[in-house]
Write a protein that holds these residues in place. Structure first.
Motif, PDB file in Angstrom:
ATOM      1  N   TYR A  71       0.804  -1.225   0.000  1.00 53.64           N
ATOM      2  CA  TYR A  71       0.000   0.000   0.000  1.00 53.64           C
ATOM      3  C   TYR A  71       0.836   1.273   0.000  1.00 53.64           C
ATOM      4  CZ  TYR A  71      -3.455  -3.446   1.328  1.00 53.64           C
ATOM      5  OH  TYR A  71      -4.259  -4.556   1.361  1.00 53.64           O
ATOM      6  N   GLU A  72       2.139   1.153  -0.179  1.00 59.54           N
ATOM      7  CA  GLU A  72       3.032   2.306  -0.073  1.00 59.54           C
ATOM      8  C   GLU A  72       2.613   3.447  -1.008  1.00 59.54           C
ATOM      9  OE1 GLU A  72       7.733   3.506  -0.442  1.00 59.54           O
ATOM     10  OE2 GLU A  72       7.177   1.410  -0.300  1.00 59.54           O
ATOM     11  N   GLU A  73       2.307   3.136  -2.254  1.00 54.98           N
ATOM     12  CA  GLU A  73       1.918   4.192  -3.202  1.00 54.98           C
ATOM     13  C   GLU A  73       0.628   4.880  -2.770  1.00 54.98           C
ATOM     14  OE1 GLU A  73       3.555   5.759  -5.667  1.00 54.98           O
ATOM     15  OE2 GLU A  73       5.201   4.520  -4.938  1.00 54.98           O
ATOM     16  N   ASN A  74      -0.310   4.123  -2.218  1.00 49.83           N
ATOM     17  CA  ASN A  74      -1.556   4.718  -1.712  1.00 49.83           C
ATOM     18  C   ASN A  74      -1.264   5.680  -0.570  1.00 49.83           C
ATOM     19  OD1 ASN A  74      -2.976   3.154  -3.514  1.00 49.83           O
ATOM     20  ND2 ASN A  74      -3.647   1.653  -1.998  1.00 49.83           N
ATOM     21  N   LYS A  76       1.530   7.280  -0.007  1.00 50.81           N
ATOM     22  CA  LYS A  76       2.209   8.463  -0.541  1.00 50.81           C
ATOM     23  C   LYS A  76       1.201   9.428  -1.170  1.00 50.81           C
ATOM     24  CE  LYS A  76       6.760   6.455  -1.422  1.00 50.81           C
ATOM     25  NZ  LYS A  76       7.741   6.077  -2.457  1.00 50.81           N
ATOM     26  N   THR A  77       0.230   8.866  -1.872  1.00 56.56           N
ATOM     27  CA  THR A  77      -0.817   9.691  -2.477  1.00 56.56           C
ATOM     28  C   THR A  77      -1.634  10.395  -1.401  1.00 56.56           C
ATOM     29  OG1 THR A  77      -0.946   8.235  -4.399  1.00 56.56           O
ATOM     30  CG2 THR A  77      -2.841   9.655  -3.987  1.00 56.56           C
TER      31      THR A  77
END
Length: 126
Positions: A71-74, A76-77
């Motif tokens: 879920y890292e990209e989520n 960051k968003t």
């Protein structure tokens, strides 16, 4: 005036002591109580506390991302969206020292709140 009430509420509800999740430090509250309306002193208090809160935000955000897994990209968003919201809520077009103080208090309140959010989320990892 509509914006000032929520900001003051957020700052008042931020907690007692730096050790609490996202709370403003005791030193900051003491500093602000001793300003006697001197805008230069108020700005120094805000600048010092914002530096502390930004350090906490960065520390807990990195820890939050470290444990994000897929879920890292989520995450960051979500963080970028929070930064955009802070910019919309806190920054105004004016050169008044009083507006600058209000902006700094707004940024401090939102930063403290977000640092507390990440701190609470990462406490489960320990």
């Amino acid at each position: 005036m509509k914006l000032l009430k929520p900001i003051l509420f957020c700052l008042a509800a931020a907690g007692a002591g730096h050790a609490s999740a996202g709370g403003l430090s005791k030193e900051y509250r003491q500093c602000m109580n001793a300003t006697y309306g001197n805008t230069d002193v108020i700005q120094k208090c805000l600048k010092k506390e914002l530096k502390i809160q930004n350090e906490d935000l960065e520390k807990y955000y990195k820890k939050y991302l470290k444990n994000a897994g897929p879920y890292e990209e989520n995450y960051k968003t979500q963080h970028r969206l929070w930064e955009g919201r802070m910019n919309k809520v806190c920054y105004f077009n004016s050169n008044s020292v009083h507006v600058a103080i209000r902006q700094a208090k707004c940024v401090l309140g939102m930063t403290s709140e977000r640092a507390g959010y990440y701190e609470k989320k990462t406490s489960a990892f320990e």
